[in-house]
Scaffold this motif. Structure first.
Motif, PDB file in Angstrom:
ATOM      1  N   ILE A  97      45.789 -12.299   4.510  1.00 51.42           N
ATOM      2  CA  ILE A  97      46.290 -11.075   3.895  1.00 51.42           C
ATOM      3  C   ILE A  97      45.636  -9.916   4.638  1.00 51.42           C
ATOM      4  N   PHE A  98      46.447  -9.070   5.248  1.00 52.58           N
ATOM      5  CA  PHE A  98      45.974  -7.987   6.110  1.00 52.58           C
ATOM      6  C   PHE A  98      46.260  -6.659   5.414  1.00 52.58           C
ATOM      7  N   VAL A  99      45.200  -5.989   4.938  1.00 56.01           N
ATOM      8  CA  VAL A  99      45.337  -4.688   4.289  1.00 56.01           C
ATOM      9  C   VAL A  99      45.012  -3.612   5.322  1.00 56.01           C
ATOM     10  N   THR A 100      45.962  -2.728   5.578  1.00 55.93           N
ATOM     11  CA  THR A 100      45.761  -1.718   6.621  1.00 55.93           C
ATOM     12  C   THR A 100      46.625  -0.502   6.348  1.00 55.93           C
ATOM     13  N   HIS A 101      46.243   0.625   6.976  1.00 56.83           N
ATOM     14  CA  HIS A 101      47.073   1.829   6.946  1.00 56.83           C
ATOM     15  C   HIS A 101      47.773   2.050   8.285  1.00 56.83           C
ATOM     16  N   PHE A 102      47.493   1.198   9.270  1.00 61.35           N
ATOM     17  CA  PHE A 102      48.038   1.393  10.607  1.00 61.35           C
ATOM     18  C   PHE A 102      49.365   0.638  10.739  1.00 61.35           C
ATOM     19  N   ILE A 103      50.447   1.382  10.675  1.00 60.01           N
ATOM     20  CA  ILE A 103      51.770   0.759  10.659  1.00 60.01           C
ATOM     21  C   ILE A 103      52.057   0.007  11.954  1.00 60.01           C
ATOM     22  N   GLU A 104      51.675   0.584  13.096  1.00 55.26           N
ATOM     23  CA  GLU A 104      51.939  -0.085  14.370  1.00 55.26           C
ATOM     24  C   GLU A 104      51.269  -1.449  14.427  1.00 55.26           C
ATOM     25  N   GLN A 105      50.072  -1.550  13.851  1.00 54.90           N
ATOM     26  CA  GLN A 105      49.357  -2.826  13.869  1.00 54.90           C
ATOM     27  C   GLN A 105      50.079  -3.868  13.029  1.00 54.90           C
ATOM     28  N   VAL A 106      50.691  -3.441  11.950  1.00 58.14           N
ATOM     29  CA  VAL A 106      51.455  -4.358  11.108  1.00 58.14           C
ATOM     30  C   VAL A 106      52.571  -5.013  11.924  1.00 58.14           C
ATOM     31  N   TYR A 107      53.272  -4.196  12.700  1.00 59.66           N
ATOM     32  CA  TYR A 107      54.394  -4.726  13.474  1.00 59.66           C
ATOM     33  C   TYR A 107      53.930  -5.513  14.697  1.00 59.66           C
ATOM     34  N   GLU A 108      52.687  -5.343  15.063  1.00 58.72           N
ATOM     35  CA  GLU A 108      52.165  -6.091  16.209  1.00 58.72           C
ATOM     36  C   GLU A 108      51.710  -7.490  15.829  1.00 58.72           C
ATOM     37  N   VAL A 109      51.174  -7.665  14.614  1.00 57.46           N
ATOM     38  CA  VAL A 109      50.486  -8.922  14.329  1.00 57.46           C
ATOM     39  C   VAL A 109      51.003  -9.653  13.091  1.00 57.46           C
ATOM     40  N   CYS A 110      51.796  -9.006  12.232  1.00 58.28           N
ATOM     41  CA  CYS A 110      52.154  -9.602  10.942  1.00 58.28           C
ATOM     42  C   CYS A 110      53.519 -10.292  10.957  1.00 58.28           C
ATOM     43  N   ASN A 111      53.675 -11.256  10.045  1.00 58.96           N
ATOM     44  CA  ASN A 111      54.950 -11.946   9.850  1.00 58.96           C
ATOM     45  C   ASN A 111      55.748 -11.349   8.697  1.00 58.96           C
ATOM     46  N   ARG A 112      55.018 -11.004   7.617  1.00 66.28           N
ATOM     47  CA  ARG A 112      55.686 -10.477   6.430  1.00 66.28           C
ATOM     48  C   ARG A 112      54.922  -9.276   5.890  1.00 66.28           C
ATOM     49  N   ILE A 113      55.617  -8.500   5.027  1.00 63.55           N
ATOM     50  CA  ILE A 113      55.051  -7.294   4.434  1.00 63.55           C
ATOM     51  C   ILE A 113      55.384  -7.273   2.946  1.00 63.55           C
ATOM     52  N   THR A 114      54.371  -7.031   2.129  1.00 64.33           N
ATOM     53  CA  THR A 114      54.595  -6.734   0.717  1.00 64.33           C
ATOM     54  C   THR A 114      54.225  -5.274   0.485  1.00 64.33           C
ATOM     55  N   VAL A 115      55.118  -4.531  -0.169  1.00 62.09           N
ATOM     56  CA  VAL A 115      54.909  -3.108  -0.430  1.00 62.09           C
ATOM     57  C   VAL A 115      54.701  -2.892  -1.922  1.00 62.09           C
ATOM     58  N   LEU A 116      53.625  -2.174  -2.263  1.00 66.52           N
ATOM     59  CA  LEU A 116      53.368  -1.752  -3.638  1.00 66.52           C
ATOM     60  C   LEU A 116      53.496  -0.236  -3.728  1.00 66.52           C
ATOM     61  N   ARG A 117      53.897   0.238  -4.896  1.00 59.07           N
ATOM     62  CA  ARG A 117      53.949   1.681  -5.136  1.00 59.07           C
ATOM     63  C   ARG A 117      53.700   1.939  -6.611  1.00 59.07           C
ATOM     64  N   ASN A 118      52.711   2.773  -6.889  1.00 65.60           N
ATOM     65  CA  ASN A 118      52.364   3.125  -8.271  1.00 65.60           C
ATOM     66  C   ASN A 118      52.119   1.901  -9.142  1.00 65.60           C
ATOM     67  N   GLY A 119      51.450   0.912  -8.551  1.00 69.15           N
ATOM     68  CA  GLY A 119      51.076  -0.276  -9.310  1.00 69.15           C
ATOM     69  C   GLY A 119      52.189  -1.275  -9.520  1.00 69.15           C
ATOM     70  N   GLU A 120      53.330  -1.058  -8.872  1.00 67.80           N
ATOM     71  CA  GLU A 120      54.455  -1.973  -9.029  1.00 67.80           C
ATOM     72  C   GLU A 120      54.907  -2.524  -7.687  1.00 67.80           C
ATOM     73  N   LEU A 121      55.525  -3.706  -7.727  1.00 70.16           N
ATOM     74  CA  LEU A 121      56.048  -4.339  -6.520  1.00 70.16           C
ATOM     75  C   LEU A 121      57.346  -3.669  -6.102  1.00 70.16           C
ATOM     76  N   VAL A 122      57.378  -3.166  -4.857  1.00 64.17           N
ATOM     77  CA  VAL A 122      58.610  -2.615  -4.296  1.00 64.17           C
ATOM     78  C   VAL A 122      59.425  -3.733  -3.670  1.00 64.17           C
ATOM     79  N   GLY A 123      58.764  -4.622  -2.928  1.00 61.98           N
ATOM     80  CA  GLY A 123      59.489  -5.728  -2.309  1.00 61.98           C
ATOM     81  C   GLY A 123      58.634  -6.504  -1.339  1.00 61.98           C
ATOM     82  N   ASP A 124      59.188  -7.634  -0.893  1.00 62.23           N
ATOM     83  CA  ASP A 124      58.555  -8.557   0.042  1.00 62.23           C
ATOM     84  C   ASP A 124      59.551  -8.746   1.188  1.00 62.23           C
ATOM     85  N   TYR A 125      59.118  -8.466   2.443  1.00 59.80           N
ATOM     86  CA  TYR A 125      60.062  -8.399   3.550  1.00 59.80           C
ATOM     87  C   TYR A 125      59.532  -9.134   4.783  1.00 59.80           C
TER      88      TYR A 125
END
Length: 507
Positions: free
Chosen positions: A199-227
């Motif tokens: 599980i990779f927690v980061t604020h660097f968006i470019e790094q997410v696209y360089e090394v990650c397979n999937r993304i889970t997005v949270l907003r205001n304590g709720e699940l936005v989606g899993d992509y």
């Protein structure tokens, strides 16, 4: 690439914290061998979800399951989480610098022989563990002899030794340079191939696209989606994090790239100024309404130049003027009384006072400026605090909430509020957006431009050239603690900055 087998599932997780719904019915799934980004603004619930998973916080409802354990688990402590196969490496490495690398790796699990530590076996196993990660270091040296990057690798190696299922990396790249980040990514890929879910927690968006397979997005304590990463373009990711359309922060860019005001009053002027830090003597003149950026690699002297002006590092020579009048600054309070403000790079150690409330942190500088015999009334404190909570959209359950309980981005806003309350003529912002989310970055960048439009003068230091290109009308380039170039208006381009840093000419 992930195998598709789920090794961790969190279902319907809810958590209330001081009257605020921190998590509301959140789901999260981690697959074997995947690198999964957990994304969201500060205050979105990322940290709370990690704390619930690792036993640092309890949750009110929902369940957590780990493959191989037939029943739902409740981790009541980080130690219990480790026993269940979950380990965390935090941004600030939590190891023992006065112990050897090998001792840190096996702390609490040292191999024994005849009742004492078997040093030979422990050192041999440590060498083997690091060799598996393609790291060649002397494991008998104390950890303090190594860089932050190596210390982080040691923390990861320890986590892997303890747990072979789930590895959480919480903002691991914030203090690393590009080569160290690439090394970390290489290790992450190697670990994922061995079947570990990351599980990779980061604020660097470019790094997410360089090394990650999937993304889970949270907003205001709720699940936005899993992509899947491939199905979520960068702009869509930002839009989902913010809950609105957002054109890659482009609207922050000011209409004119140069300060075209007829008012050319020089607010700050330095002549051959030098200090107790490594900075070489420098000249500088900053006009009213300027946003002047300090650019350069880490260690180039950006922060030292700013600290020399503010008096955080004592002056050793040269002259400093403010609005044409000589300034004798012996300490930061002198600078504050002259109309300066300084948001330091390290907000935890030099910015916030963690045990004080939001209100107490916000009014701190104004009260210091007024003096001990001109105390602000409680009513004045509350009115001023509420005003800036509203202006800066600080997310807090109360003005009297301890500031340490706020997210990093909201802590940064509290420090900004503190200084804006003093109505400074010259505001120094050293890495004001480091470690905070995209939305808060945009708000701070817009605030900088607005302050400039109101006639305030801002010095802006950032490791991200792109955000300085959006906000600055002048740029100082530093290298080896020397001011080597000054760019204005349309000459402020990434190409020109990089050429100056590298020692080449500027077109």
């Amino acid at each position: 690439m992930a195998s598709g087998r789920e090794i961790l599932t969190m279902r319907h997780i809810s958590k209330n914290f001081l009257g605020v719904r921190a998590l509301n019915n959140v789901d999260f799934t981690l697959r074997e061998g995947e690198i999964h980004a957990l994304m969201g603004e500060n205050g979105a619930g990322k940290s709370t979800l990690i704390k619930v998973l690792t036993g640092a916080e309890e949750f009110e409802s929902g369940e957590i399951r780990i493959t191989g354990i037939p029943r739902p688990i409740i981790n009541r402590s980080p130690q219990e989480a480790q026993q269940n196969g979950i380990s965390t490496v935090y941004q600030e490495v939590n190891l023992c610098p006065n112990l050897s690398v090998a001792e840190n790796l096996f702390l609490g699990r040292e191999p024994k022989r005849l009742g004492t530590i078997d040093w030979k076996t422990m050192n041999k196993k440590a060498v083997e563990a690091f060799a598996a990660m393609d790291i060649d270091i002397d494991v008998t040296l104390n950890l303090e002899n190594y860089s932050v990057a190596i210390q982080q690798m040691v923390a990861i190696a320890r986590a892997v030794e303890i747990s072979s299922r789930v590895l959480i990396l919480d903002e691991p790249t914030s203090s690393l340079d590009d080569s160290e980040v690439n090394k970390l990514f290489s290790i992450m890929r190697k670990l994922s191939k061995s079947g570990i879910g990351i599980i990779f927690v980061t604020h660097f968006i470019e790094q997410v696209y360089e090394v990650c397979n999937r993304i889970t997005v949270l907003r205001n304590g709720e699940l936005v989606g899993d992509y899947d990463v491939e199905s979520l373009p960068r702009l869509q990711l930002v839009a989902k994090m913010l809950g609105k359309d957002f054109d890659d922060l482009a609207e922050v860019k000011r209409e004119g790239s140069d300060n075209t005001s007829d008012d050319t009053e020089v607010v700050i002027e330095a002549e051959s100024l030098k200090s107790t830090s490594r900075i070489r003597p420098f000249d500088l003149a900053v006009n009213r309404g300027d946003v002047i950026g300090l650019s350069g690699l880490l260690g180039s002297g950006r922060s030292e130049l700013a600290r020399a002006i503010y008096g955080a590092d004592a002056a050793k020579g040269g002259r400093l003027k403010m609005k044409g009048k000589p300034l004798n600054i012996h300490k930061p309070l002198d600078a504050m009384k002259a109309g300066m403000a300084f948001l330091p790079e390290n907000r935890k150690e030099e910015g916030i006072i963690a045990d004080l409330s939001v209100r107490e942190n916000i009014i701190l500088a104004l009260q210091a400026r007024k003096g001990a015999f001109r105390q602000l009334s409680r009513k004045e404190q509350e009115e001023l605090t509420d005003r800036y909570i509203d202006i800066l959209k600080i997310k807090t359950s109360s003005r009297d909430t301890p500031v340490k309980q706020l997210s990093g981005g909201n802590q940064q806003k509290v420090i900004l509020a503190r200084w804006l309350l003093t109505n400074p003529d010259f505001l120094i912002l050293d890495e004001p957006t480091r470690g905070i989310d995209v939305g808060t970055k945009a708000e701070i960048q817009k605030l900088i431009v607005n302050l400039s439009d109101q006639g305030k003068t801002v010095m802006f230091i950032s490791s991200e050239i792109e955000e300085m290109l959006r906000t600055c009308n002048r740029m100082i380039v530093m290298r080896d603690c020397v001011k080597i170039s000054e760019l204005n208006g349309t000459d402020i381009t990434q190409d020109n900055i990089m050429k100056a840093i590298a020692g080449g000419g500027v077109e």
